[in-house]
Scaffold this motif. Structure first.
Motif, mmCIF file in Angstrom:
data_model
loop_
_atom_site.group_PDB
_atom_site.id
_atom_site.type_symbol
_atom_site.label_atom_id
_atom_site.label_comp_id
_atom_site.label_asym_id
_atom_site.label_seq_id
_atom_site.Cartn_x
_atom_site.Cartn_y
_atom_site.Cartn_z
ATOM 1 N N LEU A 119 -4.463 36.130 39.949
ATOM 2 C CA LEU A 119 -5.219 37.303 39.519
ATOM 3 C C LEU A 119 -6.707 36.980 39.385
ATOM 4 O O LEU A 119 -7.091 35.979 38.778
ATOM 5 C CB LEU A 119 -4.687 37.812 38.181
ATOM 6 N N THR A 120 -7.549 37.867 39.929
ATOM 7 C CA THR A 120 -8.992 37.822 39.722
ATOM 8 C C THR A 120 -9.400 39.031 38.907
ATOM 9 O O THR A 120 -9.072 40.168 39.270
ATOM 10 C CB THR A 120 -9.748 37.839 41.065
ATOM 11 N N VAL A 121 -10.081 38.812 37.792
ATOM 12 C CA VAL A 121 -10.612 39.901 36.975
ATOM 13 C C VAL A 121 -12.116 39.943 37.202
ATOM 14 O O VAL A 121 -12.834 38.989 36.884
ATOM 15 C CB VAL A 121 -10.305 39.700 35.480
ATOM 16 N N ASN A 122 -12.605 41.030 37.756
ATOM 17 C CA ASN A 122 -14.021 41.193 38.085
ATOM 18 C C ASN A 122 -14.531 42.408 37.302
ATOM 19 O O ASN A 122 -14.170 43.545 37.604
ATOM 20 C CB ASN A 122 -14.186 41.414 39.582
ATOM 21 N N CYS A 123 -15.341 42.159 36.273
ATOM 22 C CA CYS A 123 -15.768 43.259 35.405
ATOM 23 C C CYS A 123 -17.223 43.060 34.977
ATOM 24 O O CYS A 123 -17.747 41.953 34.953
ATOM 25 C CB CYS A 123 -14.871 43.389 34.192
ATOM 26 N N SER A 124 -17.856 44.168 34.611
ATOM 27 C CA SER A 124 -19.220 44.115 34.106
ATOM 28 C C SER A 124 -19.281 43.707 32.651
ATOM 29 O O SER A 124 -20.206 43.026 32.213
ATOM 30 C CB SER A 124 -19.898 45.484 34.284
ATOM 31 N N LEU A 125 -18.273 44.111 31.875
ATOM 32 C CA LEU A 125 -18.252 43.806 30.451
ATOM 33 C C LEU A 125 -16.825 43.485 30.035
ATOM 34 O O LEU A 125 -15.907 44.267 30.247
ATOM 35 C CB LEU A 125 -18.767 44.985 29.631
ATOM 36 N N MET A 128 -6.151 32.278 36.651
ATOM 37 C CA MET A 128 -6.859 33.558 36.747
ATOM 38 C C MET A 128 -8.356 33.293 36.864
ATOM 39 O O MET A 128 -8.926 32.540 36.085
ATOM 40 C CB MET A 128 -6.574 34.421 35.513
ATOM 41 N N ALA A 129 -8.963 33.899 37.823
ATOM 42 C CA ALA A 129 -10.414 33.774 37.995
ATOM 43 C C ALA A 129 -11.105 34.932 37.292
ATOM 44 O O ALA A 129 -10.613 36.060 37.296
ATOM 45 C CB ALA A 129 -10.779 33.753 39.473
ATOM 46 N N LEU A 130 -12.249 34.668 36.679
ATOM 47 C CA LEU A 130 -12.976 35.694 35.945
ATOM 48 C C LEU A 130 -14.400 35.763 36.440
ATOM 49 O O LEU A 130 -15.100 34.756 36.511
ATOM 50 C CB LEU A 130 -12.965 35.387 34.449
ATOM 51 N N LYS A 131 -14.838 36.973 36.790
ATOM 52 C CA LYS A 131 -16.218 37.213 37.183
ATOM 53 C C LYS A 131 -16.785 38.262 36.233
ATOM 54 O O LYS A 131 -16.306 39.383 36.189
ATOM 55 C CB LYS A 131 -16.296 37.702 38.621
ATOM 56 N N GLU A 132 -17.793 37.886 35.467
ATOM 57 C CA GLU A 132 -18.289 38.777 34.420
ATOM 58 C C GLU A 132 -19.818 38.777 34.398
ATOM 59 O O GLU A 132 -20.467 37.783 34.680
ATOM 60 C CB GLU A 132 -17.752 38.321 33.054
ATOM 61 N N GLY A 133 -20.400 39.907 34.015
ATOM 62 C CA GLY A 133 -21.843 40.044 33.877
ATOM 63 C C GLY A 133 -22.148 41.507 33.627
ATOM 64 O O GLY A 133 -21.288 42.360 33.818
ATOM 65 N N PHE A 134 -23.379 41.836 33.182
ATOM 66 C CA PHE A 134 -23.624 43.252 32.888
ATOM 67 C C PHE A 134 -25.093 43.632 32.984
ATOM 68 O O PHE A 134 -25.957 42.931 32.484
ATOM 69 C CB PHE A 134 -23.127 43.604 31.480
#
Length: 204
Positions: free
Chosen positions: A194-200, A1-7
Motif C-alpha cells: 500500500l502507498t498512501v499519498n496525501c497532502s495532510l 507501506m509507503a507514505l508520501k506527505e506534504g501540504f
C-alpha cells in the motif's frame, strides 16, 4: 507501506497530476469509517468494495516508481544514503537471459521459483530504493510482469474513527487523498503493498 506527505494550497492538485488525475476524477468526496467497523477496499471478487477504484496501467517500471515508489533523491544526502536501502539480489539471472534482454528479445527459458522470488526482490528494491542499484534488472522485470496494474483509491478526505479499520486487499494499492485522519485506536492496514499519498496526514 509507503507514505508520501506534504501540504500547501495546490499540493493535492499536483499529487493528482502524477497519476493523470484532476478534480473531475474525484468520484467520492469522503470516505468515513465509523467507530468499531471495518471497510475493505479491494479488487478481489471475494472482497467486493462498495466503491470502484481508478485502475492505472503501465509497462514502464519508472512510471510505476512514480506512482507507488520512493523518489531516488530521498536516498541521497550529501553523497550518502539518507534512508535504509532495500537489499539488492545478486547473480539471480539464469545464463543467457541478460544477453537476451540486452538484444531486446524475450527470454525463452522458464524461470525457477528461486528466480521468481529474486525478480520480486529486485522489483521491490527498484521501487522502494535507489533505482540505480538495480537498473541492470529493469528490462528483465518489465518482461516478467508485462504490465503493472495499480488500483488508485481517490478521495478528498478519509476519516478512520477509533476502533475502526480501513483495510486494503492483496496486491499493489494507492490511497490518494487531500486529507487522511486516523483517530486514536483507528488503523489503516493492507494485505499487500500500500502507498498512501496525501497532502495532510493526522493521527497515524
Amino acid at each position: 507501506m509507503a507514505l508520501k506527505e506534504g501540504f500547501d494550497a495546490d499540493d493535492f492538485k499536483r499529487r493528482m497530476e502524477v497519476y493523470g488525475m484532476d478534480e473531475s476524477s474525484i468520484r467520492y468526496e469522503k470516505l468515513y469509517v465509523e467507530r468499531d467497523t471495518k471497510i475493505v477496499l479491494s479488487t478481489q471478487k471475494r472482497d467486493k468494495s462498495f466503491v470502484e477504484p481508478h485502475v492505472l496501467r503501465t509497462s514502464d517500471l519508472d512510471t510505476l516508481k512514480r506512482w507507488v515508489g520512493l523518489p531516488d533523491k530521498l536516498f541521497e544526502q550529501h553523497g550518502r544514503c539518507a534512508l535504509k536501502c532495500p537489499p539488492v539480489p545478486t547473480n539471480w539471472l539464469p545464463p543467457g537471459i541478460a544477453d537476451d534482454v540486452t538484444k531486446g528479445d524475450e527470454p525463452q527459458q522458464k524461470l525457477s521459483a528461486r528466480h521468481h522470488e529474486a525478480i520480486g526482490r529486485a522489483t521491490y528494491a527498484y521501487l522502494r530504493g535507489p533505482s540505480s542499484a538495480v537498473a541492470r534488472y529493469k528490462k528483465n522485470i518489465e518482461l516478467h510482469f508485462k504490465e503493472f496494474l495499480v488500483p488508485l483509491w481517490l478521495f478528498r478526505e478519509v476519516i478512520v474513527e477509533p476502533g475502526a479499520v480501513l483495510h486494503f486487499g492483496a496486491g499493489m494499492h494507492t490511497l490518494l487523498a487531500s486529507k487522511v485522519w486516523v483517530k486514536d485506536g483507528g488503523k489503516i492496514s493492507s494485505s499487500g503493498d500500500l502507498t498512501v499519498n496525501c497532502s495532510l496526514l493526522q493521527g497515524a
